[in-house]
Design a protein around this motif. Sequence first.
Motif, PDB file in Angstrom:
ATOM      1  N   PRO A 247       0.855  -1.116  -0.054  1.00  0.00           N
ATOM      2  CA  PRO A 247       0.020  -0.025  -0.122  1.00  0.00           C
ATOM      3  C   PRO A 247       0.880   1.216   0.003  1.00  0.00           C
ATOM      4  O   PRO A 247       1.871   1.244   0.532  1.00  0.00           O
ATOM      5  CB  PRO A 247      -0.739  -0.111   1.160  1.00  0.00           C
ATOM      6  CG  PRO A 247      -0.819  -1.622   1.452  1.00  0.00           C
ATOM      7  CD  PRO A 247       0.535  -2.224   1.142  1.00  0.00           C
TER       8      PRO A 247
ATOM      9  N   TYR B 294     -10.916   0.216   6.531  1.00  0.00           N
ATOM     10  CA  TYR B 294     -10.716   0.533   5.083  1.00  0.00           C
ATOM     11  C   TYR B 294     -12.209   1.226   4.475  1.00  0.00           C
ATOM     12  O   TYR B 294     -13.278   1.093   5.151  1.00  0.00           O
ATOM     13  CB  TYR B 294     -10.996  -0.968   4.345  1.00  0.00           C
ATOM     14  CG  TYR B 294      -9.851  -1.264   4.168  1.00  0.00           C
ATOM     15  CD1 TYR B 294      -9.024  -1.502   2.857  1.00  0.00           C
ATOM     16  CD2 TYR B 294      -9.328  -2.360   4.859  1.00  0.00           C
ATOM     17  CE1 TYR B 294      -7.563  -1.942   2.835  1.00  0.00           C
ATOM     18  CE2 TYR B 294      -8.132  -2.990   4.825  1.00  0.00           C
ATOM     19  CZ  TYR B 294      -7.359  -2.504   3.830  1.00  0.00           C
ATOM     20  OH  TYR B 294      -5.992  -3.602   3.689  1.00  0.00           O
TER      21      TYR B 294
ATOM     22  N   TYR C  26      -3.310   5.328   3.968  1.00  0.00           N
ATOM     23  CA  TYR C  26      -2.763   4.441   2.709  1.00  0.00           C
ATOM     24  C   TYR C  26      -3.777   4.460   1.486  1.00  0.00           C
ATOM     25  O   TYR C  26      -4.935   4.081   1.772  1.00  0.00           O
ATOM     26  CB  TYR C  26      -2.137   3.160   3.072  1.00  0.00           C
ATOM     27  CG  TYR C  26      -0.973   3.333   3.930  1.00  0.00           C
ATOM     28  CD1 TYR C  26       0.364   3.278   3.599  1.00  0.00           C
ATOM     29  CD2 TYR C  26      -1.164   3.493   5.544  1.00  0.00           C
ATOM     30  CE1 TYR C  26       1.522   3.401   4.585  1.00  0.00           C
ATOM     31  CE2 TYR C  26      -0.175   3.611   6.426  1.00  0.00           C
ATOM     32  CZ  TYR C  26       1.247   3.713   5.764  1.00  0.00           C
ATOM     33  OH  TYR C  26       2.134   3.854   6.605  1.00  0.00           O
TER      34      TYR C  26
ATOM     35  N   HIS D 123      -4.769   1.253  -1.140  1.00  0.00           N
ATOM     36  CA  HIS D 123      -4.533   0.087  -1.135  1.00  0.00           C
ATOM     37  C   HIS D 123      -4.782  -0.653  -2.448  1.00  0.00           C
ATOM     38  O   HIS D 123      -4.587  -1.763  -2.925  1.00  0.00           O
ATOM     39  CB  HIS D 123      -4.900  -0.784   0.027  1.00  0.00           C
ATOM     40  CG  HIS D 123      -4.413  -2.065  -0.074  1.00  0.00           C
ATOM     41  ND1 HIS D 123      -4.740  -2.827   1.181  1.00  0.00           N
ATOM     42  CD2 HIS D 123      -3.525  -2.859  -0.689  1.00  0.00           C
ATOM     43  CE1 HIS D 123      -3.728  -4.060   1.099  1.00  0.00           C
ATOM     44  NE2 HIS D 123      -2.963  -3.872   0.019  1.00  0.00           N
TER      45      HIS D 123
END
Lengths: 269, 465
Positions: B378, B430, B460, B462
């Motif tokens: 990521p 997420y 991040y 991903h």
Amino acid sequence: MTDGLAIPAVPAPDPRLRIARARPLPDPAAMLELGVREIDARLGGGLAHGALHEVAGAGPEAEHGTAATLFVAGLLGRVPGPVLWVMEHRDLFPPALAAVGLHPDRVVYAEAGRLAGVLQAMEDALRYRDAAGGRLAGVVGEVRGRLGLTASRRLQLAAESAGVIAFALRRTRRARNVRDPAAGAVEPNAAVTRWRVACLPCAPPLPGRPDWPGLGPPRWRLDLVRRRGGEPASWIVEVADAPHRLRLAADLADRSHPAERRPASRAVA
Amino acid sequence: MVAAADHAASRAGLRAGMKLARAQAMLRGLEVREADPEADAAALARLAGWCLCFSPLTSPDAPDGLWIDATGCTHLHGGEPAFLGVIGGWLRAAGFAARLAMADTPGAAHAVARFGEAAETVVPEGGTRMAIAKLPVGCLRLPPEVGEKLHRLGFDRVAQLIEAPRAPLARRFGAVLGRLLDQALGHAFEPIMPMLPIGVLSRREAFVEPLLTGDAFAVAIDRLSVAVCAAMEQAGQGARRLDLLFERVDGATPAIRIGTARPSRDPVHLARLLRAEIERVDPGLGIEAMRLVVPLAETLSYAQSPAVLAGAAPPGADVAALVDRLRSRLGAARVYRAAAIESDVPERGVAYGPPMAPLTGRTWAPDLPRPARLLDPPQPVEALALLPDHPPRAFTWRQHRHRIRRADGPERIAGEWWKRAAETWAVRDYFQVEDEAGSRFWLFRRGDGVDPATGDQSWYIHGLF
């Protein structure tokens, strides 16, 4: 050149013969339907098996081509049989393909490293026959860089002679200007249909949580940029949830086909 | 006479060549076994045959050595030191005490393996001279009387021999000394006579005139594979691995090796795989014979095609031959199938395995959003978000700012503490977000937004949907 080495004149091929060969009549049985009535009608039944189709992302998607990837995977999920997916390097995530109907047991992945390797592996796979004469259900190649006339014609001929559907999934190198709509494949090639798949903001907003709009079904603009023997067209589709299906976006439906406008769907918008 | 002494005996001072009575006097309760050179040689040949799994060319080097031609084999095991490590590990596991050396020439490898300092030595390419210069002259495989005489003349190290003028040495000891020295240094070529294990199927074809061109090889390959496949059919076997040895005019034996995903005895398929590798063979001055060996075969019986019974074609083609072709061109690790495995961490939920492994029929949970392209690892992004559980308002990735319009989430994924202790508290939240242009991204935040032990709140990207 001496007289002894004179090259005999080659008779020019009959141009009508060439045209007839270049445009095989579409066989309605050998069509891969997109599952959207309006688009299939425009395509004459769907995408031809035994042909090369080019699918590219558009705009910011040109590099990763995610919508294009899901579009291709969803189409191949509609036909049974093994599929070869050729790429340069692995960044594909198989669960997403499974979610749109392409079961992991059906797909063999090959990392070919370079463009030449991708094209060669695609051609091998298109021409492949097992001992019982069985063929693959489809071949996908992720093509970064140029797909010129010669290379694409080789693939088209291989697909045509084998009756296997081939997708060239075009990806650009890392885009310098991600907002450049022309970033992507523009050079002429022999693909029977050429598609651009662009993401659009989804609509209408769904109340995902009280203070923040949630995500609706993904919405794509499907541009049929070129089709052999047909006209370009453009549709806006939504990806319905399982089972994975495309449908024309409800509030914008029938853009290309004003004749089939449905009042009910207009009322929703 | 003592013929050989094991590690413990050598430590007690016993040496090969000692009188047995003296040895027994030195060590009370010494266990003595009768030497059996024939059984030793047979065992060595079996060991050489077993080492064929490392390289297509191996050969026993009596009385106590083994040649392995590692040309073109080391990259399969991750480089030369790793290759030696693998061989050494297997030999130790099988109960052998072995010293291994890899060098440019057989002579140098022989010398360094027996007289070098470490038990496993890789002599770097071009470093042969330096590696053997400091070794005693005995390492050159000299006849014993020559070694004795050299020693009396004051030649102890190979370096002295290399520097000494050749002519007087040749007059005194004959050509053998110069030849051995040249072979060790790589000035003269020394072929390794390949061994063929007994009971392994092989066919050889010798040519009237040495062959030089790829076309000629292709014809010979076709004939050889037809012959080998006919023999395999009689034996009810199919090849998993094939070695094609080219016997060159100058005595060298370049070889190519192919593998198949499933046992096969289809001559067309096997010949095609072999032909694709021809380019890698250096024909030198010509090939006088070719030998096709099947070092690894499995039982392959006839199977009734289901199509005949059901009257309909099976839904899918059998892709084994295509997989073989792609694997021999691209490398075995680059053709694979993905399978679903149980793991909460998304990137660990996919196992990439051999394409012809039995199908599991399993797939991933269909209702979890998973991106089509995964960024591995990521990539960090700069994001602005309200804590603890809001999606970011905007994030910057690759110097481009994305303003977020809609988002779903969070999907909380906890670390797999039962696999890795470091993940005991780790949490990823997420979010699936959509920017103004409609592109969808998969972002996560390390940590649950409340407890610093779960992560440092950094963002991040991903994947991309």
